[in-house]
Design a protein around this motif. Sequence first.
Motif, short mmCIF file in Angstrom:
data_model
loop_
_atom_site.label_atom_id
_atom_site.label_comp_id
_atom_site.label_asym_id
_atom_site.label_seq_id
_atom_site.Cartn_x
_atom_site.Cartn_y
_atom_site.Cartn_z
N GLY A 20 34.00 36.95 52.08
CA GLY A 20 34.19 35.76 51.62
C GLY A 20 33.13 35.37 50.50
O GLY A 20 33.45 34.84 49.44
N ILE A 21 31.98 35.49 50.91
CA ILE A 21 30.78 35.02 49.96
C ILE A 21 30.85 36.05 48.67
O ILE A 21 30.59 35.67 47.51
CB ILE A 21 29.45 35.15 50.70
N GLU A 22 31.07 37.44 49.06
CA GLU A 22 31.07 38.25 47.81
C GLU A 22 32.27 37.98 46.98
O GLU A 22 32.19 38.08 45.76
CB GLU A 22 31.35 39.72 48.40
N ALA A 23 33.39 37.45 47.54
CA ALA A 23 34.68 37.26 46.69
C ALA A 23 34.42 36.00 45.99
O ALA A 23 34.59 35.90 44.53
CB ALA A 23 35.84 37.07 47.56
N LEU A 49 34.64 35.24 41.66
CA LEU A 49 35.18 34.23 41.13
C LEU A 49 34.58 33.35 40.15
O LEU A 49 34.79 32.82 39.50
CB LEU A 49 35.83 33.22 42.29
N ASP A 50 33.18 33.31 40.59
CA ASP A 50 32.16 32.57 39.72
C ASP A 50 31.85 33.04 38.44
O ASP A 50 31.39 32.30 37.41
CB ASP A 50 30.77 32.14 40.74
N THR A 53 34.09 46.38 43.81
CA THR A 53 34.44 46.43 45.14
C THR A 53 33.75 45.52 46.03
O THR A 53 32.58 45.28 45.66
CB THR A 53 34.64 47.87 45.63
N ILE A 54 34.20 44.97 47.54
CA ILE A 54 33.72 44.29 48.35
C ILE A 54 33.66 45.27 49.50
O ILE A 54 34.56 45.53 49.95
CB ILE A 54 34.37 43.01 48.61
N GLU A 100 36.79 46.28 53.30
CA GLU A 100 36.75 46.79 51.89
C GLU A 100 37.87 46.23 51.09
O GLU A 100 38.82 45.79 51.52
CB GLU A 100 36.55 48.31 51.76
N PHE A 101 37.55 45.53 49.86
CA PHE A 101 38.46 45.18 49.05
C PHE A 101 38.19 45.52 47.79
O PHE A 101 37.12 45.68 47.30
CB PHE A 101 38.42 43.54 49.09
N SER A 102 39.13 45.88 46.89
CA SER A 102 39.22 45.98 45.48
C SER A 102 39.46 44.79 44.56
O SER A 102 40.25 44.10 44.99
CB SER A 102 40.11 47.26 44.99
#
Length: 513
Positions: A386-389, A393-394, A482-483, A493-495
């Motif tokens: 969540g912090i990486e996402a 976003l920022d 990626t996260i 992992e998320f793209s």
Amino acid sequence: MSVIPASDSSIWIKRFWWLLAAVFIVRVGLMLLFVNGADLIGDEAYYWDWGRRPDWCYYSKPPMIGWMMGSIGWLTGNAEWGIRFAALLLGTATLVIIHRLALVLFDARTAFLAAVLVLLTLANAALNLLLTIDAPLLLCWTLGLLIFWHAAQKPACNLRWLALTLVIGFGTLSKQMMLAFPALMLVFAAFSREDRPLLRNPRMWISILLGMAFIIPVLRWNQQHAWITLEHTKHHFDTSSLGFSRWLGRTGENIGLQALIYTPVTFAALVAAMIAAVKLRRQISRPVLFLLLASAPALACFALLSLRQRINPNWPAAFFVPAFILGAAWLRGVSPFRLHPGWERWSLRIGGALVLLAHVGLVVILTTDLKAIGKLADMRGWKEAGIEAQKFLDRVPRRENTFVMALGHRYSAAEMAFYMPSHPRVYRWEPSGTVLSQYEIWPGPEERIGSDALILEPGSYASLAQNEVFTAAFEKIEFLGTIRVPLGSQALEFSVFLGRNLKNWQPVHAGGK
């Protein structure tokens, strides 16, 4: 019924409160360790997201859990510990009511044993750590049993029936299972000779009707949403034909899970107590009859249902509450039962060993690298992800005009909504175009035409840019990165993609309209 001297009764009551205080302190420590070592489970994050948009019903459940989550979030600033602490408070309150009900029906020592038997189960440990719909249901169900018994003792007391009305109502808003409670009342009134006048008492009927009337806003909501909750509930009873070996394995699994979460010897004692009460039905006291009728018929129905399909372990949980009190009375030899000291000793020993092992194991797992394996791995990494996402976003060009969308399971959307520091409104894309979660009932990206989207796709592969749905909906799709959150031998992992200028979006409607 066995009679215990007042002084002895006082000792056992004090022992219960001292035990409760000690258990509460230990569980507060375990709760803090749990908060530090594990994230919210998917259902908790999902219900928390419900709480940000209060309504009269949600996709799969009545509104109480959403209302509770919304209140907890408002009071604690959406803190994890607030959700965990609420579970602990509800579980503790339920145990207090169980003790009180057993004390009213029998005596202080039987009440103490009933409370200890409940404490020494894996089900109770989970109930005090995880905030799901079962926590408010069990509180309302247990309180309903206590108040109904008091109302039956003094059937002309309007205040008791009013209290029961509210408990039935709030329980109905917690989980659909509470709708079975009035049937329990009527069955007891019909089978108990002393209580048959209740069937002619308008107070009981008014209490039942007004309590069940709490479901009207829920039904109205469902009418407006193509009866989606009913459709979802029907899927629980879908079944398929199985060969004998698979059928036998599934049936054994249903029984084994119940025996495990209620501990094997205790589970066997509960079954034995119900069988003994049925055999002695002409001799049993009114309290024993009350507990028998509140547990055995429903549990027998679940046992038969388990021959047909898989049963979720929490479905019959409410009916195990009176079964535990009945089991304690059977173990203690409350008339007309005979004393079963051996059963009592081994119930406590096995239950205590399993619960101790579970708690020690949880502490070891949460304080070592073992927390990266098995199911606990699913409860980790979301905070870091969540912090990486949030960082992605920022950094987008139009931060104030960019929404967040998560692909994959509904838990991905819920966990990101909770753990991204800004707690954004997260949309979810359902490829089937049908309603499979609350996210498809809420308005989708169609309300954000002209905006950009930060899109989170599970996995480390950049495939979204080739998806026809997104290439047609957005002016342009860009891969941002990626996260990856390492979890031992696994990784969350998320793209991450940026969809520029949403041009159109096909909304999802319940019922396929």
